[in-house]
Design a protein around this motif. Structure first.
Motif, PDB file in Angstrom:
ATOM      1  N   VAL A  15      11.064   6.120   4.001  1.00  0.00           N
ATOM      2  CA  VAL A  15       9.713   6.111   3.435  1.00  0.00           C
ATOM      3  C   VAL A  15       9.670   6.900   2.138  1.00  0.00           C
ATOM      4  CG1 VAL A  15       7.326   6.834   3.812  1.00  0.00           C
ATOM      5  CG2 VAL A  15       8.582   5.752   5.651  1.00  0.00           C
ATOM      6  N   ARG A  16      10.342   8.028   2.092  1.00  0.00           N
ATOM      7  CA  ARG A  16      10.290   8.861   0.870  1.00  0.00           C
ATOM      8  C   ARG A  16      10.811   8.099  -0.343  1.00  0.00           C
ATOM      9  NH1 ARG A  16      15.360  12.808   2.277  1.00  0.00           N
ATOM     10  NH2 ARG A  16      16.904  11.278   1.653  1.00  0.00           N
ATOM     11  N   ASP A  17      11.824   7.245  -0.157  1.00  0.00           N
ATOM     12  CA  ASP A  17      12.347   6.454  -1.277  1.00  0.00           C
ATOM     13  C   ASP A  17      11.367   5.352  -1.675  1.00  0.00           C
ATOM     14  OD1 ASP A  17      14.518   8.113  -1.027  1.00  0.00           O
ATOM     15  OD2 ASP A  17      15.951   6.527  -0.507  1.00  0.00           O
ATOM     16  N   LEU A  18      10.713   4.762  -0.683  1.00  0.00           N
ATOM     17  CA  LEU A  18       9.690   3.759  -1.000  1.00  0.00           C
ATOM     18  C   LEU A  18       8.565   4.398  -1.796  1.00  0.00           C
ATOM     19  CD1 LEU A  18       9.469   1.892   2.436  1.00  0.00           C
ATOM     20  CD2 LEU A  18      10.557   1.059   0.334  1.00  0.00           C
ATOM     21  N   LEU A  19       8.156   5.568  -1.365  1.00  0.00           N
ATOM     22  CA  LEU A  19       7.073   6.283  -2.044  1.00  0.00           C
ATOM     23  C   LEU A  19       7.456   6.623  -3.484  1.00  0.00           C
ATOM     24  CD1 LEU A  19       4.238   7.279  -1.514  1.00  0.00           C
ATOM     25  CD2 LEU A  19       5.199   9.410  -0.666  1.00  0.00           C
ATOM     26  N   ALA A  20       8.711   7.018  -3.688  1.00  0.00           N
ATOM     27  CA  ALA A  20       9.179   7.353  -5.038  1.00  0.00           C
ATOM     28  C   ALA A  20       9.219   6.124  -5.945  1.00  0.00           C
ATOM     29  CB  ALA A  20      10.568   7.998  -4.966  1.00  0.00           C
ATOM     30  N   ALA A  21       9.469   4.957  -5.357  1.00  0.00           N
ATOM     31  CA  ALA A  21       9.606   3.729  -6.150  1.00  0.00           C
ATOM     32  C   ALA A  21       8.281   3.018  -6.407  1.00  0.00           C
ATOM     33  CB  ALA A  21      10.567   2.774  -5.448  1.00  0.00           C
ATOM     34  N   ILE A  22       7.259   3.352  -5.621  1.00  0.00           N
ATOM     35  CA  ILE A  22       5.967   2.666  -5.734  1.00  0.00           C
ATOM     36  C   ILE A  22       4.909   3.697  -6.090  1.00  0.00           C
ATOM     37  CG2 ILE A  22       4.269   1.226  -4.559  1.00  0.00           C
ATOM     38  CD1 ILE A  22       6.508   0.428  -2.605  1.00  0.00           C
ATOM     39  N   ASN A  44      -1.884   5.347   1.273  1.00  0.00           N
ATOM     40  CA  ASN A  44      -1.960   3.916   0.971  1.00  0.00           C
ATOM     41  C   ASN A  44      -0.667   3.224   1.395  1.00  0.00           C
ATOM     42  OD1 ASN A  44      -2.415   1.350  -0.031  1.00  0.00           O
ATOM     43  ND2 ASN A  44      -2.830   2.003  -2.112  1.00  0.00           N
ATOM     44  N   LEU A  45       0.466   3.831   1.075  1.00  0.00           N
ATOM     45  CA  LEU A  45       1.746   3.250   1.476  1.00  0.00           C
ATOM     46  C   LEU A  45       1.817   3.145   3.000  1.00  0.00           C
ATOM     47  CD1 LEU A  45       4.520   2.116   0.818  1.00  0.00           C
ATOM     48  CD2 LEU A  45       5.380   4.477   0.816  1.00  0.00           C
ATOM     49  N   SER A  46       1.387   4.180   3.671  1.00  0.00           N
ATOM     50  CA  SER A  46       1.395   4.186   5.132  1.00  0.00           C
ATOM     51  C   SER A  46       0.552   3.042   5.688  1.00  0.00           C
ATOM     52  CB  SER A  46       0.878   5.528   5.645  1.00  0.00           C
ATOM     53  OG  SER A  46       0.845   5.537   7.044  1.00  0.00           O
ATOM     54  N   GLN A  47      -0.611   2.811   5.116  1.00  0.00           N
ATOM     55  CA  GLN A  47      -1.478   1.707   5.554  1.00  0.00           C
ATOM     56  C   GLN A  47      -0.799   0.357   5.342  1.00  0.00           C
ATOM     57  OE1 GLN A  47      -4.995   2.283   3.222  1.00  0.00           O
ATOM     58  NE2 GLN A  47      -5.895   3.769   4.623  1.00  0.00           N
ATOM     59  N   GLN A  48      -0.177   0.195   4.192  1.00  0.00           N
ATOM     60  CA  GLN A  48       0.462  -1.085   3.878  1.00  0.00           C
ATOM     61  C   GLN A  48       1.684  -1.319   4.771  1.00  0.00           C
ATOM     62  OE1 GLN A  48      -1.435  -2.946   2.232  1.00  0.00           O
ATOM     63  NE2 GLN A  48      -2.723  -1.263   1.554  1.00  0.00           N
ATOM     64  N   LEU A  49       2.426  -0.264   5.059  1.00  0.00           N
ATOM     65  CA  LEU A  49       3.564  -0.387   5.974  1.00  0.00           C
ATOM     66  C   LEU A  49       3.089  -0.765   7.379  1.00  0.00           C
ATOM     67  CD1 LEU A  49       5.705   2.648   4.791  1.00  0.00           C
ATOM     68  CD2 LEU A  49       6.362   0.227   4.641  1.00  0.00           C
ATOM     69  N   ALA A  50       1.962  -0.211   7.791  1.00  0.00           N
ATOM     70  CA  ALA A  50       1.406  -0.536   9.108  1.00  0.00           C
ATOM     71  C   ALA A  50       1.022  -2.013   9.186  1.00  0.00           C
ATOM     72  CB  ALA A  50       0.204   0.348   9.409  1.00  0.00           C
ATOM     73  N   VAL A  51       0.447  -2.550   8.117  1.00  0.00           N
ATOM     74  CA  VAL A  51       0.092  -3.970   8.082  1.00  0.00           C
ATOM     75  C   VAL A  51       1.355  -4.825   8.212  1.00  0.00           C
ATOM     76  CG1 VAL A  51      -0.835  -5.821   6.613  1.00  0.00           C
ATOM     77  CG2 VAL A  51      -2.033  -3.629   6.766  1.00  0.00           C
ATOM     78  N   LEU A  52       2.389  -4.467   7.472  1.00  0.00           N
ATOM     79  CA  LEU A  52       3.648  -5.218   7.525  1.00  0.00           C
ATOM     80  C   LEU A  52       4.302  -5.116   8.903  1.00  0.00           C
ATOM     81  CD1 LEU A  52       5.077  -4.315   4.009  1.00  0.00           C
ATOM     82  CD2 LEU A  52       4.269  -6.564   4.761  1.00  0.00           C
ATOM     83  N   ARG A  53       4.204  -3.947   9.515  1.00  0.00           N
ATOM     84  CA  ARG A  53       4.752  -3.757  10.876  1.00  0.00           C
ATOM     85  C   ARG A  53       4.011  -4.624  11.886  1.00  0.00           C
ATOM     86  NH1 ARG A  53       4.638   1.622  10.225  1.00  0.00           N
ATOM     87  NH2 ARG A  53       2.851   1.797  11.612  1.00  0.00           N
ATOM     88  N   ARG A  54       2.672  -4.575  11.832  1.00  0.00           N
ATOM     89  CA  ARG A  54       1.858  -5.383  12.761  1.00  0.00           C
ATOM     90  C   ARG A  54       2.133  -6.873  12.603  1.00  0.00           C
ATOM     91  NH1 ARG A  54      -2.149  -1.603  11.455  1.00  0.00           N
ATOM     92  NH2 ARG A  54      -3.086  -3.044   9.984  1.00  0.00           N
ATOM     93  N   ALA A  55       2.394  -7.303  11.385  1.00  0.00           N
ATOM     94  CA  ALA A  55       2.677  -8.716  11.116  1.00  0.00           C
ATOM     95  C   ALA A  55       4.107  -9.083  11.522  1.00  0.00           C
ATOM     96  CB  ALA A  55       2.459  -9.023   9.635  1.00  0.00           C
ATOM     97  N   GLY A  56       4.913  -8.092  11.852  1.00  0.00           N
ATOM     98  CA  GLY A  56       6.289  -8.351  12.264  1.00  0.00           C
ATOM     99  C   GLY A  56       7.243  -8.608  11.121  1.00  0.00           C
ATOM    100  N   MET A  57       6.842  -8.253   9.903  1.00  0.00           N
ATOM    101  CA  MET A  57       7.700  -8.501   8.745  1.00  0.00           C
ATOM    102  C   MET A  57       8.694  -7.373   8.500  1.00  0.00           C
ATOM    103  SD  MET A  57       5.093 -10.422   6.208  1.00  0.00           S
ATOM    104  CE  MET A  57       6.367 -11.409   5.459  1.00  0.00           C
ATOM    105  N   VAL A  58       8.370  -6.182   8.985  1.00  0.00           N
ATOM    106  CA  VAL A  58       9.283  -5.042   8.864  1.00  0.00           C
ATOM    107  C   VAL A  58       9.404  -4.347  10.217  1.00  0.00           C
ATOM    108  CG1 VAL A  58       8.723  -4.646   6.416  1.00  0.00           C
ATOM    109  CG2 VAL A  58       7.511  -3.357   8.185  1.00  0.00           C
ATOM    110  N   THR A  59      10.478  -3.611  10.354  1.00  0.00           N
ATOM    111  CA  THR A  59      10.670  -2.758  11.524  1.00  0.00           C
ATOM    112  C   THR A  59      10.847  -1.330  11.019  1.00  0.00           C
ATOM    113  OG1 THR A  59      13.065  -3.076  11.480  1.00  0.00           O
ATOM    114  CG2 THR A  59      11.774  -4.581  12.871  1.00  0.00           C
ATOM    115  N   SER A  60      10.603  -0.387  11.899  1.00  0.00           N
ATOM    116  CA  SER A  60      10.801   1.014  11.528  1.00  0.00           C
ATOM    117  C   SER A  60      11.555   1.715  12.641  1.00  0.00           C
ATOM    118  CB  SER A  60       9.462   1.707  11.269  1.00  0.00           C
ATOM    119  OG  SER A  60       8.693   1.743  12.443  1.00  0.00           O
TER     120      SER A  60
END
Length: 112
Positions: free
Chosen positions: A35-42, A48-64
């Motif tokens: 996450v820290r690298d994503l935050l540094a790049a965006i 906000n990043l946390s919210q967007q990652l949660a949306v992607l997780r719920r949609a099944g597009m990413v895993t954590s």
């Protein structure tokens, strides 16, 4: 009752309808990323990043998962990268067609 396939597809594309989510998916094409690298790049707030990652997780597009102290994110399937590549190809074709039309309009010099 199950959701019709067209409705599920629409929901998938709605998930892709945010620039931060697209950028996250692009970055994850290189492999699992903390996450820290994503935050540094965006350029967004951590919340906000946390919210967007949660949306992607719920949609099944990413895993954590946790890797020691780091929270890592990864694409859930290589098909997500394929979808992004298809989007780039489509966008390239659309923009090329628009450029060709614009060139044609400029060359004609008339409104016919």
């Amino acid at each position: 009752m199950s959701v019709p396939l067209y409705q599920a597809k629409a929901e998938l594309f709605r998930t892709l309808g945010h620039p931060v989510r697209i950028r996250v998916l692009e970055l994850l094409q290189d492999g699992p990323t903390p996450v820290r690298d994503l935050l540094a790049a965006i350029d967004v707030e951590a919340s906000n990043l946390s919210q967007q990652l949660a949306v992607l997780r719920r949609a099944g597009m990413v895993t954590s998962y946790r890797d020691g102290p780091l929270v890592m994110y990864a694409l859930s399937t290589p098909d997500v990268a394929d979808l992004l590549a298809a989007g780039r190809r489509i966008l390239g074709a659309v923009l090329t067609d628009r450029d060709a039309l614009l060139d044609e309009l400029r060359a004609s010099g008339t409104d016919r």
